[in-house]
Write an enzyme that holds these catalytic residues in place. Structure first.
Site, PDB file in Angstrom:
ATOM      1  N   ALA A 187      -8.633   1.523   6.108  1.00  0.00           N
ATOM      2  CA  ALA A 187      -7.295   1.520   5.199  1.00  0.00           C
ATOM      3  C   ALA A 187      -6.968   0.101   5.684  1.00  0.00           C
ATOM      4  O   ALA A 187      -6.809  -0.339   6.528  1.00  0.00           O
ATOM      5  CB  ALA A 187      -6.200   2.557   5.164  1.00  0.00           C
ATOM      6  N   CYS A 232      -3.577   6.632   0.575  1.00  0.00           N
ATOM      7  CA  CYS A 232      -3.635   5.466  -0.095  1.00  0.00           C
ATOM      8  C   CYS A 232      -3.213   5.803  -1.710  1.00  0.00           C
ATOM      9  O   CYS A 232      -3.231   4.645  -2.362  1.00  0.00           O
ATOM     10  CB  CYS A 232      -4.835   4.615  -0.030  1.00  0.00           C
ATOM     11  SG  CYS A 232      -4.904   4.055   1.642  1.00  0.00           S
ATOM     12  N   THR A 259      -0.656   6.251   4.524  1.00  0.00           N
ATOM     13  CA  THR A 259      -1.899   6.504   5.168  1.00  0.00           C
ATOM     14  C   THR A 259      -1.441   7.290   6.649  1.00  0.00           C
ATOM     15  O   THR A 259      -0.394   7.596   6.818  1.00  0.00           O
ATOM     16  CB  THR A 259      -2.633   5.285   5.699  1.00  0.00           C
ATOM     17  OG1 THR A 259      -3.851   5.608   6.119  1.00  0.00           O
ATOM     18  CG2 THR A 259      -1.886   4.351   6.657  1.00  0.00           C
ATOM     19  N   HIS A 319      -2.100   7.469  10.801  1.00  0.00           N
ATOM     20  CA  HIS A 319      -2.988   6.874  12.254  1.00  0.00           C
ATOM     21  C   HIS A 319      -2.674   7.735  13.095  1.00  0.00           C
ATOM     22  O   HIS A 319      -1.639   8.502  13.226  1.00  0.00           O
ATOM     23  CB  HIS A 319      -1.865   5.542  12.656  1.00  0.00           C
ATOM     24  CG  HIS A 319      -1.744   4.474  11.633  1.00  0.00           C
ATOM     25  ND1 HIS A 319      -2.860   3.777  11.158  1.00  0.00           N
ATOM     26  CD2 HIS A 319      -0.720   3.741  10.950  1.00  0.00           C
ATOM     27  CE1 HIS A 319      -2.505   2.896  10.303  1.00  0.00           C
ATOM     28  NE2 HIS A 319      -0.853   2.738  10.464  1.00  0.00           N
ATOM     29  N   GLY A 355       0.620  -1.320  -0.146  1.00  0.00           N
ATOM     30  CA  GLY A 355      -0.126  -0.133   0.023  1.00  0.00           C
ATOM     31  C   GLY A 355       0.732   1.204  -0.131  1.00  0.00           C
ATOM     32  O   GLY A 355       1.932   1.206   0.044  1.00  0.00           O
ATOM     33  N   ALA A 405      -7.068  -0.645   9.649  1.00  0.00           N
ATOM     34  CA  ALA A 405      -7.018   0.808  10.311  1.00  0.00           C
ATOM     35  C   ALA A 405      -8.523   1.263  10.123  1.00  0.00           C
ATOM     36  O   ALA A 405      -8.859   1.583   8.867  1.00  0.00           O
ATOM     37  CB  ALA A 405      -6.410   1.774  10.283  1.00  0.00           C
TER      38      ALA A 405
END
Length: 205
Positions: free
Chosen positions: A137, A168, A78, A80, A75, A152
């Protein structure tokens, strides 16, 4: 080879990103043929993470001092942060006879089952979406037939840091979270429900 009967679900609360990744690597490296699979539920302090082949052009652009870490999952980039459920899936796919694409579909379907009929896949863009906005994701790594990393789910968080990236790898992609979808349950409850759904799928694969 018999599949270990019990899938362990462990809750870690808030955990720093890199030590958690190191722990997943160590677990996967030392696990044996009869090591039970584990699902780890946690949230991370703010961090951007990039998959192995992520394109730096996708950000972050002025990330506000949030650290950026590149790891071995699949991927693109992203984010978090607090208020997000992270479910790491330390699963021996080979022992369970599950192919990688089948496992990705299983993770996506677990989120769909949790959120209901309005949640959907998007062709060519792994993850789960509601009304075109990404709510979950995923990115995994498989070594010696064993998966780690995972997915997530945005629950009740500050979504602003997503504006500094192309989530992404998709410029202009919108993101959403369960709170804004009218789901009142907190991240602990949703995380446990999500893990339970995935356990059921793994046990019947």
């Amino acid at each position: 080879m018999l599949v270990a009967e019990k899938i362990l679900i462990k809750e870690f609360g808030t955990a720093e990103y890199l030590p958690t990744v190191e722990a997943m690597r160590a677990f996967t490296a030392r696990r044996g043929a009869d090591t039970p699979d584990e699902l780890w539920l946690l949230e991370h302090p703010p961090v951007y993470t990039l998959g192995l082949a992520a394109d730096a052009a996708h950000g972050p652009k002025g990330g506000g001092g949030i650290p950026v870490e590149q790891v071995e999952r699949g991927g693109e980039i992203t984010y978090h942060g607090p208020g997000q459920v992270v479910l790491y899936t330390l699963v021996d796919l080979a022992r369970r006879g599950i192919k990688v694409k089948q496992f990705v579909a299983m993770l996506e379907q677990a989120v769909i089952d949790l959120l209901g009929a309005r949640a959907e896949r998007r062709p060519g863009a792994p993850g789960i979406y509601v009304g075109g906005a990404k709510v979950a994701a995923l990115g995994i790594r498989v070594t010696r037939g064993c998966a780690y990393h995972g997915l997530a789910l945005n629950v009740d968080m500050d979504l602003a840091p997503f504006a500094a990236i192309d989530p992404c790898g998709y410029p202009g992609m919108q993101v959403t979270q369960t709170r804004d979808l009218g789901i009142a349950e907190d991240k602990e409850i949703l995380g446990r429900k999500l893990a339970g759904i995935l356990v059921g799928k793994l046990e019947h694969a």
